[in-house]
Scaffold this active site. Structure first.
Site, short mmCIF file in Angstrom:
data_model
loop_
_atom_site.label_atom_id
_atom_site.label_comp_id
_atom_site.label_asym_id
_atom_site.label_seq_id
_atom_site.Cartn_x
_atom_site.Cartn_y
_atom_site.Cartn_z
N HIS A 17 54.35 45.83 38.70
CA HIS A 17 54.80 44.26 39.32
C HIS A 17 56.43 43.93 39.19
CE1 HIS A 17 50.29 43.12 38.83
NE2 HIS A 17 50.81 43.88 39.88
N LYS A 41 36.69 35.16 42.76
CA LYS A 41 37.05 36.23 41.43
C LYS A 41 37.51 35.23 40.64
CE LYS A 41 39.56 40.09 41.15
NZ LYS A 41 40.65 41.69 42.09
N ARG A 90 51.28 53.09 44.16
CA ARG A 90 51.20 54.09 42.87
C ARG A 90 50.77 55.39 43.05
NH1 ARG A 90 47.79 49.62 39.83
NH2 ARG A 90 46.89 49.60 41.41
N SER A 127 46.74 45.88 35.95
CA SER A 127 46.14 44.55 35.52
C SER A 127 45.07 44.64 35.18
CB SER A 127 46.37 43.23 36.39
OG SER A 127 47.78 43.40 36.89
O1 PNS Z 1 46.71 42.42 43.69
P1 PNS Z 1 45.01 42.58 45.15
O2 PNS Z 1 44.12 41.71 44.56
O3 PNS Z 1 45.46 43.79 44.74
O4 PNS Z 1 46.06 42.39 46.30
C1 PNS Z 1 45.41 41.64 46.63
C2 PNS Z 1 45.80 41.23 48.43
C3 PNS Z 1 45.65 39.85 47.81
C4 PNS Z 1 47.34 41.20 48.69
C5 PNS Z 1 44.60 41.30 49.70
O5 PNS Z 1 43.67 41.17 49.11
C6 PNS Z 1 45.30 39.96 50.66
O6 PNS Z 1 46.45 40.27 50.90
N1 PNS Z 1 44.21 38.93 50.62
C7 PNS Z 1 44.69 38.03 51.17
C8 PNS Z 1 43.03 37.34 51.99
C9 PNS Z 1 43.84 38.14 53.31
O7 PNS Z 1 44.68 38.00 54.46
N2 PNS Z 1 42.92 39.04 54.21
C10 PNS Z 1 42.65 40.78 55.15
C11 PNS Z 1 43.67 41.87 54.66
S1 PNS Z 1 44.00 42.18 56.23
#
Ligand code: PNS
Length: 158
Positions: A17, A41, A90, A127
């Site tokens: 990150h 979560k 990645r 993570s």
């Molecule tokens: O580190 P992660 O868990 O892979 O991150 C994923 C994250 C939190 C960036 C993604 O799930 C997100 O943008 N969540 C916010 C809710 C949202 O906008 N959902 C619709 C996406 S199109």
């Protein structure tokens, strides 16, 4: 002024990150690293601790700040006037996961997604994997900044 949001769970932040933050900070005038709260979560680290662990590692980067958000990501980008979402990729699994979200986010508000290809030596670091290996007694210290190593050791000692 270009402004981007770099969202994620960051539970906890890894050197992978930090590499993305550092490179994104060179591209955008302002970068808002955003710990996205997932109400379904719990995570290993609380949101405030995740933010603190990130802040200590990005304090030297110009134009970089850390925030948290609960809800639709594009509502946050609109609220703060960010025109881009930046993320690290990645591998093709990441791409397959990110592509529909990029499409949906662009459809919702026109926000652009910018993907930075992960540094190869960190491309297998996540993570979740780091936590799993550490819980089972493996050494993950080289993948984490010093403050996260200390916080993880404290969690595991609890
Ligand atoms: O580190 P992660 O868990 O892979 O991150 C994923 C994250 C939190 C960036 C993604 O799930 C997100 O943008 N969540 C916010 C809710 C949202 O906008 N959902 C619709 C996406 S199109």
């Amino acid at each position: 002024m270009s402004k981007a949001v770099c969202p994620g769970s960051f539970d906890p932040v890894t050197k992978g990150h930090l590499d993305i933050f550092t490179r994104a900070a060179r591209i955008f005038d302002e970068l808002v690293i955003t710990v996205v709260i997932n109400p379904n979560k719990a995570g290993m680290f609380g949101v405030d601790q995740r933010i603190a662990l990130i802040e200590e590692n990005v304090a030297h980067l110009p134009g970089v700040s850390v925030a948290s958000w609960s809800g639709l990501l594009v509502d946050f980008t609109t609220e703060i006037g960010a025109d881009s979402v930046v993320k690290g990729l990645r591998n093709s699994t990441d791409f397959d996961y990110e592509q529909p979200m990029a499409g949906m986010n662009a459809h919702l508000t026109g926000v652009e997604s910018v993907f930075l290809v992960a540094e190869p030596s960190l491309a297998f670091v996540s993570s979740s994997l780091v936590k799993e290996v550490a819980k089972l007694g493996g050494d993950v210290t080289e993948f984490l900044p010093a403050n996260v190593n200390a916080a993880l050791a404290a969690k595991l000692a609890d």
